[in-house]
Design an enzyme around this catalytic site. Structure first.
Site, mmCIF file in Angstrom:
data_model
loop_
_atom_site.group_PDB
_atom_site.id
_atom_site.type_symbol
_atom_site.label_atom_id
_atom_site.label_comp_id
_atom_site.label_asym_id
_atom_site.label_seq_id
_atom_site.Cartn_x
_atom_site.Cartn_y
_atom_site.Cartn_z
ATOM 1 N N ASP A 30 -8.829 5.550 37.146
ATOM 2 C CA ASP A 30 -8.211 6.628 37.904
ATOM 3 C C ASP A 30 -7.688 6.067 39.217
ATOM 4 O OD1 ASP A 30 -10.513 6.116 39.256
ATOM 5 O OD2 ASP A 30 -11.372 8.114 39.065
ATOM 6 N N SER A 653 6.690 0.718 -12.061
ATOM 7 C CA SER A 653 5.895 1.342 -11.003
ATOM 8 C C SER A 653 6.762 1.809 -9.851
ATOM 9 C CB SER A 653 4.838 0.349 -10.490
ATOM 10 O OG SER A 653 3.806 0.199 -11.431
ATOM 11 N N LYS A 692 -4.604 -0.576 -7.906
ATOM 12 C CA LYS A 692 -3.627 -0.014 -6.971
ATOM 13 C C LYS A 692 -4.300 0.892 -5.942
ATOM 14 C CE LYS A 692 0.126 -0.133 -10.378
ATOM 15 N NZ LYS A 692 1.115 0.668 -11.141
#
Length: 1012
Positions: A30, A653, A692
């Protein structure tokens, strides 16, 4: 996959220290600029469990100082007794003047047992209460659990051996440094006097006032009797001051004196400190007697948490006697000021950790770490280097936004220790701005954190002049997200002030904003060269250390996995793995690896798809060209391309991903990978889905395809889940599974017995498949071999089995394994699978079913021991436990069914009492009194022996009692007239009679009579 984690992390140290305090302290980013030093202070206590086995540990997780908490033990009366304060290892006020708490975590668990105890019993309940300690009224289990409705702030029934972890989360920001109550130089004062400087920042003031015209009237109070005027609940851990005034009036008796005392009371009801307001203060009749007071109490006097106070007066008559009647009336006000008590976290919230049913004498260990920003005193500052904190509003905003959504992100204040340890990897992802959020995606937190990152990072670009070009380029997104809150009238972003307003913004609408693709890396802003090409964002430098890697936006791209095999011959795979590919619109061979460039396949409409092997025509009609590129990693809104030497792909695919891209042309990032084969506009399943799915999970994504798919978890999944704790059953359905407006020739279906859609279809392969089908129909053994192969492929262990076959060429190990494999229906298989059958995982029992089964087992065991009252219903009412020793003794002595949960301690600790028979007592008295054959023992001695047996509850005399009985017997023998006569004793000096001499066989001895 390329691992760039060591070179691409952009950690926010503050939030990492908050979520994982054991990683060390970090400066709060801060705008409080004070030179300070960072320090970690440990706290370790071994607390002894009391006789009741229960206790309470009160933690002050946000207290800015050495105080960590306090320990109380539960007494048999039901009240708590203070044991000790819990502090940091070093007393901070000795060496430091000011501090700010950065982070804190504490763990409570037990792993030791007292002598004679062989099982670690007991549970822990913990709750973080958003209030002060004095506001709690019920400390029972139900009372603690009902102290808050937030599920992230309470846990119950954690085994004491597992333990709980308390995490300190800030309740406010922009906090100043707190004075520690350190000793200060006191020139000219006596060295015995101690001067300290306590915090006066943010005081908490308690004012006790009465209603108008209210007066406490004391009519004829006996002299010397205490009267309580004021009581109030207060909370104090630091120095306090009390002030006010009392007005005594209507005093009708002369020579009245008064003592006024203020008591500060702890949590356990004991007096912590006592302040005398007035002593022997004389009261005058006919007037108002004012008693003003203003007292102070340093921090050193507060030895335990204060939760209440009371003001008492004692009046008496000078020269009188106790009990004399006195009459007076008093009114007034009172104010207690706790210095620093209103500092956020100093007194609230509090975390209460209650343990119960722990073996008495066990040790409960409290261990943790507290991280501070400390300003040393002048003496220590001579040898200690201090530095300014790093002002980083971006990190501060990110921390605020994360913690403001902590309930949705699963960030708790109390944890089971094992769960907190498992979440550390997730916390590291939260602290790393460049992490792909794979674990967060598995938990469902990824979208929230991604949205927070989008809103936190653009604010930083408005703070520095070098970021002006990017601020203008990104103005639309910033204005949309923050609106008027992005900048103040001075032109400075409101995030720079670090105020809570910087945490505002339309987070939920963030995903609707267009992402411009600019990234901030260590406050260095890089504008990519030619970032927009054909509507695709290509950024060469998103991460540090990855400037030479190409990255594209996921917007306008679809992803799909492809199984890659290396072949010894056309039908025998040697290695099996999967790679993720992306479909990008346009001819983008510059993004492909060199091994794929120059290779393309045409679609039915004549367009090209780059990255495919030139094998015939792709059975799709597309409206434009596409490029298929391999990828290594997936980030929030970008994907990192791969440069691995991957050959052009074959198979179907990618057909679904290309068709989805061509028909729907998605304009939002796709966070799912697709797989599926097209057949006459229908999407059908493909093989190698397990492989996969593992590839998609490694990238933190889900795999979508036609229909639901259940994964058979095998050894590969066990290893994978251990490394990546995701749900292995993450099989999703695409939003559009059917593409009816594709032409009928858009897809085709492969009928391969090997179910390997990525194999290149050749005439030789088709002939081999037909021959294999014919052989399977003719030979059952060959059909079984095909079924084994399909089983290996479905479970994703083809590669493992191939490697195992290389190491076991003669199948000796496999034969031994099958010979010793568990048989269906065996004891081990029934224990693992239950009655569901071999190989079918049985549903585990619910907690209620498990408890009922446990009750039945305990009841059956008790029945075999002859304890028939312990029915399953009675065991359930008894806390799911068998009879205690007290309950068994009660049943044995009374033959009445004991009450559940009643311990009957009187029966456990009562002395065993059994009566000796008269025959046993007479036999013992005869044996002690004299040897057999002598006179019988008198009745008095028999009564004495009987009293000894009665004293010993039927047991024989001990050694001391035996000595006393022998002495008693000797005394009775000497004075008993009926005792047996003693044997005559021989005279020691009497001469023995001379034996007659031998005179011969025929000679008679001459006697005296013969001589006469």
């Amino acid at each position: 996959m390329t691992n760039l984690m060591d070179h691409t992390q952009q950690i926010v140290p503050f939030i990492r220290s908050l979520l994982m305090p054991t990683t060390g302290p970090a400066s709060i980013p801060d705008d409080t600029l004070e030179k300070h030093t960072l320090r970690s202070e440990t706290s370790t206590y071994n607390l002894t469990v009391g006789d009741t086995g229960s206790g309470l540990i009160v933690f002050f997780p946000g207290f800015p100082g050495s105080v960590v908490g306090a320990h109380y033990t539960l007494q048999s009366s039901g009240s708590y007794q203070f044991d000790q304060m819990l502090l940091t290892a070093q007393n901070l006020p000795v060496s430091y003047n000011y501090c700010r708490l950065v982070s804190r975590s504490l763990t409570v668990r037990s792993s030791t047992l007292p002598g004679g105890v062989y099982a670690l019993n007991g549970t822990i309940n913990a709750v973080t209460f958003q209030g002060s300690l004095s506001e709690l009224t019920d400390y029972s289990y139900n009372g603690l659990m009902s102290a808050t409705a937030n599920i992230n702030d309470k846990i119950g029934n954690v085994l004491v051996g597992e333990g709980v972890t308390v995490l300190s989360l800030p309740t406010s920001y922009d906090l100043s440094y707190v004075r520690l109550g350190d000793p200060i130089p006191a020139a000219g004062l006596d060295p015995k006097l101690m001067a300290t400087c306590d915090s006066s920042d943010r005081p908490r003031v308690y004012t006790v006032t009465a209603a108008d015209e209210y007066q406490f009237s004391s009519q004829l109070i006996p002299s010397g009797v205490k009267t309580t005027l004021f009581t109030a609940n207060i909370d104090a851990l630091t120095s306090l001051s009390v002030g006010g005034e009392l007005i005594f009036s209507q005093v009708t008796i002369h020579s009245i004196e008064v003592d006024v005392t203020i008591y500060f009371i702890g949590f356990d009801g004991t007096e912590v400190t006592v302040k005398a307001v007035a002593t022997d203060f004389g009261l005058t009749t006919g007037t108002n007697n004012l008693v003003p007071f203003n007292l102070g109490g340093p921090t050193s006097e507060i030895t335990q948490p204060i939760t209440s106070m009371k003001l008492e007066v004692v009046t008496y008559k000078r020269g009188g006697t106790a009990g004399d009647p006195i009459s007076w009336t008093v009114s007034g006000t009172l104010a207690v000021t706790v210095h620093g008590g209103n500092y956020p976290g100093a007194l609230r919230p509090v975390t209460l950790v209650a343990y119960e049913r722990v073996a008495a004498g066990s040790v409960v260990t409290v261990a943790g770490v507290s991280n501070f920003e400390l300003i040393p005193n002048p003496e220590l500052a001579k040898n200690l280097v201090t530095e300014y904190g790093r002002f980083d509003p971006g990190a501060m905003n990110y921390t605020k936004l994360i913690l403001s959504e902590r309930d949705r992100l699963g960030i708790k204040t109390v944890w089971p220790t094992r769960e907190y340890t498992d979440f550390r990897e997730y916390f590291m992802e939260v602290a790393d701005l460049n992490s792909p959020l794979k674990i967060a995606g598995a938990f469902g937190f990824k979208d929230i954190i991604r949205a927070i990152r989008k809103i936190a990072v653009p604010v930083v670009s408005t703070l520095f002049p070098p970021a002006a070009p990017l601020a203008h380029a990104n103005r639309e997104g910033v204005d949309y997200l923050l609106g008027d809150e992005a900048q103040a009238a001075s032109g400075t972003a409101r995030g720079a002030s670090g105020k809570a307003r910087a945490a505002s913004g339309r987070i939920r609408q963030l995903t609707l904003a267009a992402d411009k693709g600019y990234e901030v890396v260590a406050n260095m802003f890089q504008v990519p060269q030619n970032p927009i090409v054909d509507g695709i964002l290509a950024s060469p430098g998103i991460l540090r250390g990855a400037h030479n890697l190409d990255c594209v936006s996921k917007e306008g791209a679809t992803l799909f996995p492809v199984v890659i095999t290396t072949l010894e011959d056309e039908l025998t795979p040697k290695a099996l793995n999967s790679k993720m590919f992306a479909v990008i619109e346009g001819a983008r061979e510059d993004l492909q690896p060199p091994s794929q460039r120059g290779s393309f396949i045409r679609t039915l409409s004549g367009h090209r798809v780059y990255g495919y092997a030139p094998d015939g025509v792709l059975p799709l009609e597309t409206g434009r060209d596409y490029t298929v590129v391999p990828i290594d990693d997936v980030w929030d809104d970008s994907i990192m391309l791969s440069q691995d030497p991957i050959p052009p792909i074959v198979g179907n695919s990618g057909n679904l991903a290309i068709a989805y891209m061509d028909v729907f042309r998605p304009k939002v990032p796709i966070h799912v990978a697709m797989t599926g084969a097209l057949n006459a506009s229908e999407i059908e399943s493909v093989s190698f889905r397990s492989t996969k799915l593992a590839t998609a999970h490694r990238l933190g994504m889900k795999l979508a395809g036609p229909g639901d798919y259940d994964i058979n978890t095998g050894p590969n999944w066990a290893t994978f889940i251990k490394r990546f704790p995701h749900n292995p059953r993450g099989w999703d359905r695409l939003p559009y599974l059917n593409l009816p407006y594709l032409p009928p020739t858009a897809g085709r279906q492969f009928h391969l017995a090997l179910a390997a859609s990525e194999f290149k279809e050749t005439p030789e392969l088709e002939d081999a498949v037909r021959a294999m089908d014919a052989a399977a129909n003719a030979d059952p053994l060959f059909r079984s071999a095909l079924q084994v192969f399909m089983w290996l492929e479905e479970n994703g262990i083809v590669t493992d089995m191939a490697n195992f076959a290389l190491s076991d060429p003669n199948a000796h190990r496999m034969k031994n394994f099958l010979a010793n494999a568990p048989q269906a229906g065996s004891k081990s298989q029934r224990a693992k699978y239950g009655t569901a059958g071999y190989g079918v995982e049985a549903r585990g029992p619910t907690p209620e079913e498990a408890q009922r089964a446990k009750d039945a087992r305990i009841s059956k065991k008790m029945e075999t021991m002859g304890i028939y009252f312990a029915t399953p219903e009675w065991v359930a009412l008894n806390g799911h436990r068998g009879p205690s020793p007290g309950q068994l003794k009660y049943w044995q002595n009374t033959r009445e069914i004991p009450e559940p949960n009643e311990d009957y301690p009187d029966y456990v600790h009562a002395e065993k009492s059994r009566l000796a028979s008269e025959e046993q007592i007479l036999r013992a008295a005869t044996s002690i009194y004299g040897a057999p054959g002598q006179a019988e023992p008198p009745q008095a001695f028999i009564d004495e022996v009987a009293r000894v047996y009665e004293t010993n509850h039927g047991r024989v005399p001990n050694q001391e009692q035996m000595k006393d009985l022998l002495l008693t017997a000797m005394e009775m023998k000497h004075r008993n007239p009926r005792r047996a006569p003693p044997k005559p004793k021989p005279k020691p000096n009497a001469p023995s009679q001379r034996p007659p001499g031998r005179l011969g066989r025929w000679i008679r001895t001459v006697s005296d009579e013969d001589l006469e």
